[in-house]
Design a protein around this motif. Structure first.
Motif, PDB file in Angstrom:
ATOM      1  N   PRO A   1      -0.591  24.999   2.570  1.00  0.00           N
ATOM      2  CA  PRO A   1       0.281  25.018   3.750  1.00  0.00           C
ATOM      3  C   PRO A   1       0.834  23.629   4.048  1.00  0.00           C
ATOM      4  O   PRO A   1       0.240  22.612   3.670  1.00  0.00           O
ATOM      5  N   ILE A   2       1.960  23.588   4.712  1.00  0.00           N
ATOM      6  CA  ILE A   2       2.596  22.322   5.074  1.00  0.00           C
ATOM      7  C   ILE A   2       1.749  21.592   6.116  1.00  0.00           C
ATOM      8  O   ILE A   2       1.224  22.188   7.056  1.00  0.00           O
ATOM      9  N   SER A   3       1.631  20.280   5.942  1.00  0.00           N
ATOM     10  CA  SER A   3       1.049  19.412   6.969  1.00  0.00           C
ATOM     11  C   SER A   3       1.930  18.168   7.049  1.00  0.00           C
ATOM     12  O   SER A   3       2.993  18.115   6.435  1.00  0.00           O
ATOM     13  N   PHE A   4       1.480  17.179   7.778  1.00  0.00           N
ATOM     14  CA  PHE A   4       2.263  15.944   7.852  1.00  0.00           C
ATOM     15  C   PHE A   4       2.139  15.109   6.579  1.00  0.00           C
ATOM     16  O   PHE A   4       2.925  14.188   6.364  1.00  0.00           O
ATOM     17  N   THR A   5       1.178  15.447   5.737  1.00  0.00           N
ATOM     18  CA  THR A   5       1.005  14.712   4.480  1.00  0.00           C
ATOM     19  C   THR A   5       1.163  15.595   3.246  1.00  0.00           C
ATOM     20  O   THR A   5       1.271  15.083   2.139  1.00  0.00           O
TER      21      THR A   5
ATOM     22  N   PHE B   1       9.969  -5.951   7.938  1.00  0.00           N
ATOM     23  CA  PHE B   1       9.919  -4.498   8.063  1.00  0.00           C
ATOM     24  C   PHE B   1      10.669  -3.882   6.896  1.00  0.00           C
ATOM     25  O   PHE B   1      11.731  -4.384   6.507  1.00  0.00           O
ATOM     26  N   GLN B   2      10.163  -2.795   6.352  1.00  0.00           N
ATOM     27  CA  GLN B   2      10.833  -2.172   5.222  1.00  0.00           C
ATOM     28  C   GLN B   2      12.267  -1.786   5.589  1.00  0.00           C
ATOM     29  O   GLN B   2      12.511  -1.249   6.674  1.00  0.00           O
ATOM     30  N   SER B   3      13.179  -2.084   4.704  1.00  0.00           N
ATOM     31  CA  SER B   3      14.604  -1.858   4.986  1.00  0.00           C
ATOM     32  C   SER B   3      14.841  -0.424   5.442  1.00  0.00           C
ATOM     33  O   SER B   3      14.399   0.524   4.800  1.00  0.00           O
ATOM     34  N   GLY B   4      15.551  -0.307   6.552  1.00  0.00           N
ATOM     35  CA  GLY B   4      15.823   0.991   7.132  1.00  0.00           C
ATOM     36  C   GLY B   4      14.945   1.312   8.313  1.00  0.00           C
ATOM     37  O   GLY B   4      15.169   2.304   9.003  1.00  0.00           O
ATOM     38  N   ASP B   5      13.954   0.490   8.586  1.00  0.00           N
ATOM     39  CA  ASP B   5      13.034   0.762   9.697  1.00  0.00           C
ATOM     40  C   ASP B   5      13.647   0.392  11.042  1.00  0.00           C
ATOM     41  O   ASP B   5      13.491   1.125  12.012  1.00  0.00           O
ATOM     42  N   SER B   6      14.327  -0.737  11.112  1.00  0.00           N
ATOM     43  CA  SER B   6      14.658  -1.295  12.420  1.00  0.00           C
ATOM     44  C   SER B   6      16.002  -0.848  13.001  1.00  0.00           C
ATOM     45  O   SER B   6      16.267  -1.098  14.172  1.00  0.00           O
ATOM     46  N   PHE B   7      16.842  -0.185  12.214  1.00  0.00           N
ATOM     47  CA  PHE B   7      18.073   0.357  12.804  1.00  0.00           C
ATOM     48  C   PHE B   7      18.639   1.463  11.926  1.00  0.00           C
ATOM     49  O   PHE B   7      18.447   1.479  10.714  1.00  0.00           O
ATOM     50  N   VAL B   8      19.359   2.378  12.582  1.00  0.00           N
ATOM     51  CA  VAL B   8      20.032   3.468  11.867  1.00  0.00           C
ATOM     52  C   VAL B   8      21.534   3.453  12.096  1.00  0.00           C
ATOM     53  O   VAL B   8      22.255   4.298  11.567  1.00  0.00           O
ATOM     54  N   VAL B   9      22.024   2.517  12.920  1.00  0.00           N
ATOM     55  CA  VAL B   9      23.461   2.304  13.061  1.00  0.00           C
ATOM     56  C   VAL B   9      23.745   0.821  12.894  1.00  0.00           C
ATOM     57  O   VAL B   9      22.892  -0.028  13.169  1.00  0.00           O
TER      58      VAL B   9
ATOM     59  N   ASP C   1       0.813  -1.213   0.000  1.00  0.00           N
ATOM     60  CA  ASP C   1       0.000   0.000   0.000  1.00  0.00           C
ATOM     61  C   ASP C   1       0.848   1.265   0.000  1.00  0.00           C
ATOM     62  O   ASP C   1       0.352   2.358   0.287  1.00  0.00           O
ATOM     63  N   ALA C   2       2.123   1.137  -0.346  1.00  0.00           N
ATOM     64  CA  ALA C   2       3.016   2.297  -0.347  1.00  0.00           C
ATOM     65  C   ALA C   2       2.566   3.323  -1.380  1.00  0.00           C
ATOM     66  O   ALA C   2       2.032   2.975  -2.441  1.00  0.00           O
ATOM     67  N   ASP C   3       2.790   4.594  -1.056  1.00  0.00           N
ATOM     68  CA  ASP C   3       2.508   5.646  -2.033  1.00  0.00           C
ATOM     69  C   ASP C   3       3.633   5.659  -3.081  1.00  0.00           C
ATOM     70  O   ASP C   3       4.520   4.786  -3.074  1.00  0.00           O
ATOM     71  N   ASP C   4       3.623   6.645  -3.962  1.00  0.00           N
ATOM     72  CA  ASP C   4       4.624   6.657  -5.040  1.00  0.00           C
ATOM     73  C   ASP C   4       5.799   7.596  -4.756  1.00  0.00           C
ATOM     74  O   ASP C   4       6.582   7.883  -5.656  1.00  0.00           O
ATOM     75  N   TYR C   5       5.920   8.044  -3.498  1.00  0.00           N
ATOM     76  CA  TYR C   5       7.044   8.931  -3.157  1.00  0.00           C
ATOM     77  C   TYR C   5       8.216   8.091  -2.644  1.00  0.00           C
ATOM     78  O   TYR C   5       8.635   8.193  -1.499  1.00  0.00           O
ATOM     79  N   TYR C   6       8.694   7.222  -3.505  1.00  0.00           N
ATOM     80  CA  TYR C   6       9.845   6.358  -3.244  1.00  0.00           C
ATOM     81  C   TYR C   6      10.852   6.568  -4.373  1.00  0.00           C
ATOM     82  O   TYR C   6      10.524   7.109  -5.433  1.00  0.00           O
TER      83      TYR C   6
ATOM     84  N   CYS D   1       7.243   1.007  10.847  1.00  0.00           N
ATOM     85  CA  CYS D   1       7.148   0.269   9.595  1.00  0.00           C
ATOM     86  C   CYS D   1       5.841   0.528   8.848  1.00  0.00           C
ATOM     87  O   CYS D   1       5.765   0.339   7.634  1.00  0.00           O
ATOM     88  N   ALA D   2       4.808   0.963   9.567  1.00  0.00           N
ATOM     89  CA  ALA D   2       3.490   1.127   8.951  1.00  0.00           C
ATOM     90  C   ALA D   2       3.328   2.443   8.206  1.00  0.00           C
ATOM     91  O   ALA D   2       2.359   2.614   7.471  1.00  0.00           O
ATOM     92  N   GLN D   3       4.240   3.382   8.395  1.00  0.00           N
ATOM     93  CA  GLN D   3       4.076   4.709   7.811  1.00  0.00           C
ATOM     94  C   GLN D   3       4.834   4.806   6.486  1.00  0.00           C
ATOM     95  O   GLN D   3       5.890   5.423   6.388  1.00  0.00           O
ATOM     96  N   GLY D   4       4.284   4.185   5.476  1.00  0.00           N
ATOM     97  CA  GLY D   4       4.882   4.216   4.144  1.00  0.00           C
ATOM     98  C   GLY D   4       3.916   4.704   3.091  1.00  0.00           C
ATOM     99  O   GLY D   4       4.194   4.609   1.899  1.00  0.00           O
ATOM    100  N   SER D   5       2.799   5.232   3.544  1.00  0.00           N
ATOM    101  CA  SER D   5       1.801   5.763   2.615  1.00  0.00           C
ATOM    102  C   SER D   5       1.379   7.156   3.087  1.00  0.00           C
ATOM    103  O   SER D   5       1.897   7.664   4.081  1.00  0.00           O
ATOM    104  N   LYS D   6       0.492   7.780   2.365  1.00  0.00           N
ATOM    105  CA  LYS D   6      -0.014   9.125   2.677  1.00  0.00           C
ATOM    106  C   LYS D   6       1.088  10.181   2.609  1.00  0.00           C
ATOM    107  O   LYS D   6       0.904  11.299   3.086  1.00  0.00           O
ATOM    108  N   PHE D   7       2.253   9.817   2.101  1.00  0.00           N
ATOM    109  CA  PHE D   7       3.372  10.739   1.895  1.00  0.00           C
ATOM    110  C   PHE D   7       3.980  11.257   3.204  1.00  0.00           C
ATOM    111  O   PHE D   7       4.696  12.261   3.201  1.00  0.00           O
TER     112      PHE D   7
END
Length: 542
Positions: A512-516, A454-462, A80-85, A391-397
């Motif tokens: 105006p800017i919003s979270f989406t 989980f989408q790659s990059g979700d579970s760690f940043v180091v 269900d990912a949006d197209d901002y990838y 991991c669930a926030q990959g849509s709605k931009f």
């Protein structure tokens, strides 16, 4: 058509692939005196070729250099990912930063190889500084304007869940050994350097991302002793050591581990206690969360812990959790557990990641932390606004920091946090090196998607480097840029006010800017920051 330039200076927001085309060449940028800022030197080379370069700049002593390594993606976008990838079917993505010395490295790719150049200092010299790059691939340069102003201290409370058991599993040491404390401190210092000022504190082994009936390695800081039927005593020596370490690392806040299991608060976390001279598990998956035994335990534990916290003088710095991410269907169980926590930790802030506004409206939680794709009902309706993503926030931009997302989608969070006066941000994965539900240890250099869940990059940043030292990701650096943007906006606001500051951010926008809603354009984002920096410089000159 493939880009054939031999050496290019690019923005930190460009994710450079070996076959990238039309790389935008960066020729200048500005920064404040105490910022960390990065750009990339991109070399077109053959795999295995030695690439050397020289730097001439007054800022040379403030620079460090890393090669950007391509890391395997795996599961990179949900159905269900949006197209901002990032476009294209990539197997590998630029992510891990590996420090280099003597300004040379061996090219790992046929095509483009990127060197990440970070400039950082507590008080960089103000003025325009040219950075000249000379190499056998050619020469290039960039102008860096250091503005005579400094970012204010970070006001945002940021917790990125810190998994000490993952470090134990990766490095092979025992809990609370000398190597444990040394490595944990190394990783914690790096987290603090990049904005984390609140740490998940494992009073008991955190009941997070664990399969029902399963266990994660024990990292319980509190000693428990059974002294009679439903009677307990508590020791805080290891918690003392934890807090002393956090003080050394400049941690400001303590996020106490959840007192009930994830996704509904149905059970107690794993708790180990001494009983008749033997260490054994006294609570866990078989413990009914709102039953008498666990309630009596919490009553005694809360009294002892509160006395300890007050003795330490950190009451205002502590947050407590009930259960992570309860769904609407779990409302009854959560309500019972929340009452136990409220009754026994009265006067403390109680926070939980949840996205149903009804939990807050019905008084079940004092400080909800909604996901950034469910935050709208909470804006203006809670006294202190927090948010999170996972991991669930990959849509709605909405903003996130997956491998396959462009870096500007990571960094735009800072403008959103500023506009909506967000007080806290939570993310679950600083260094989670397990598969989903903590069923197995993964190799984070080969598996970046928690075993395909989980989408790659979700579970760690180091990444876990040699000698117990963390290796950064470019996502960690770009994410911190979001915080620096927020702080720069706060600095400008202190000079011209909120409305005028926001007007500079939203200049020329149709909406105006919003979270989406925001422009999906890296140049727009960097232009905003340049306008903000210019306004700060003008204010300083007046």
């Amino acid at each position: 058509m493939a880009d054939t330039r031999k050496v290019i200076i690019a923005s930190s927001l460009d994710k450079i692939f070996p076959d990238s085309s039309d790389i935008y060449e960066l020729d200048k940028f500005s920064m404040l005196k105490n910022e960390k800022k990065a750009f990339q030197i991109v070399f077109n080379a053959k795999k295995g070729e030695k690439v050397s370069f020289e730097i001439e700049s007054a800022l040379m002593d403030y620079m460090n250099f890393s090669v950007v390594k391509m890391m395997k993606g795996g599961y990179v976008a949900a159905k269900d990912a949006d197209d901002y990838y990032i476009k294209g079917n990539h197997e590998y993505y630029p992510d891990m930063l590996v420090s280099i010395k003597d300004n040379c490295f061996i090219a790992e790719n046929d095509g483009y190889n990127s060197v990440w150049v970070q400039i950082k200092g507590d008080s960089l010299p103000a003025g325009v500084h040219n950075v000249n790059v000379k190499s056998d691939k050619g020469d290039c340069s960039i102008a860096v304007l250091v503005i005579d102003a400094s970012l204010p201290e970070q006001s945002l409370i940021f917790t990125n869940w810190f998994h000490t058991d993952c470090l134990m599993s990766i490095y092979g040491f025992e809990a609370f050994s000398d190597e444990y404390w040394k490595t944990v401190e190394n990783f914690l210092r790096r987290a603090v350097e990049y904005g984390m000022n609140c740490v998940l504190t494992p009073l008991f082994t955190p009941p997070l991302d664990t399969k029902v009936g399963g266990e994660r390695p024990t990292v319980q800081l509190v000693d428990v002793k059974v002294t009679g039927k439903n009677k307990y005593s508590f020791g805080f020596d290891r918690l003392d050591k934890w807090i002393e370490m956090c003080d050394r690392c400049n941690i400001e806040y303590y996020e106490m581990s959840h007192l009930f299991t994830q996704w509904g608060a149905k059970h107690a976390p794993k708790i180990i206690a001494e009983k008749n001279g033997v260490q054994k598990k006294i609570f866990g998956w078989r413990t009914f969360a709102s039953g008498k035994r666990y309630r009596l335990f919490i009553e005694q534990f809360a009294k002892a812990l509160t006395e300890y916290i007050d003795k330490k003088g950190i009451r205002e710095k502590c947050f407590f959790h009930v259960s992570d991410e309860p769904a609407q269907s779990m409302k009854r169980a959560y309500a019972k557990a929340a009452k136990i926590v409220r009754d026994n930790f009265s006067g403390f802030k109680i926070i939980d990641a949840l996205s149903s506004y009804g939990f807050y409206k019905n008084g079940l939680i004092e400080l909800p932390i909604p996901a950034n794709d469910h935050i709208e009902p909470f804006i203006g309706n809670v006294p202190e606004l927090w948010t999170y993503y996972c991991c669930a926030q990959g849509s709605k931009f909405v903003s996130n920091r997956f491998f396959a997302m462009p870096s500007e989608r990571n960094r735009v969070l800072g403008l959103q946090l500023y506009k909506f006066n967000v007080k806290g941000f939570l993310h679950w994965g600083y260094n989670f090196y397990y598969s989903q539900f903590s069923k197995a240890v993964i190799d984070p250099f080969e598996v970046t998607d928690a075993g395909g869940k989980f989408q790659s990059g979700d579970s760690f940043v180091v990444y876990p480097g040699e000698g117990g030292q963390p290796l950064d990701s470019l996502r960690l650096h770009v994410f911190y840029d979001a915080f620096q943007d927020m702080r720069a906006l706060q600095l400008l606001e202190s000079k011209i006010g909120y409305d005028k500051t926001l007007a500079i951010v939203e200049e020329g926008l149709d909406k105006p800017i919003s979270f989406t809603e925001y422009p999906h354009d890296a140049h727009w984002l960097t232009d905003v920051r340049e306008r903000v920096n210019q306004a700060i410089a003008v204010c300083n000159a007046q």
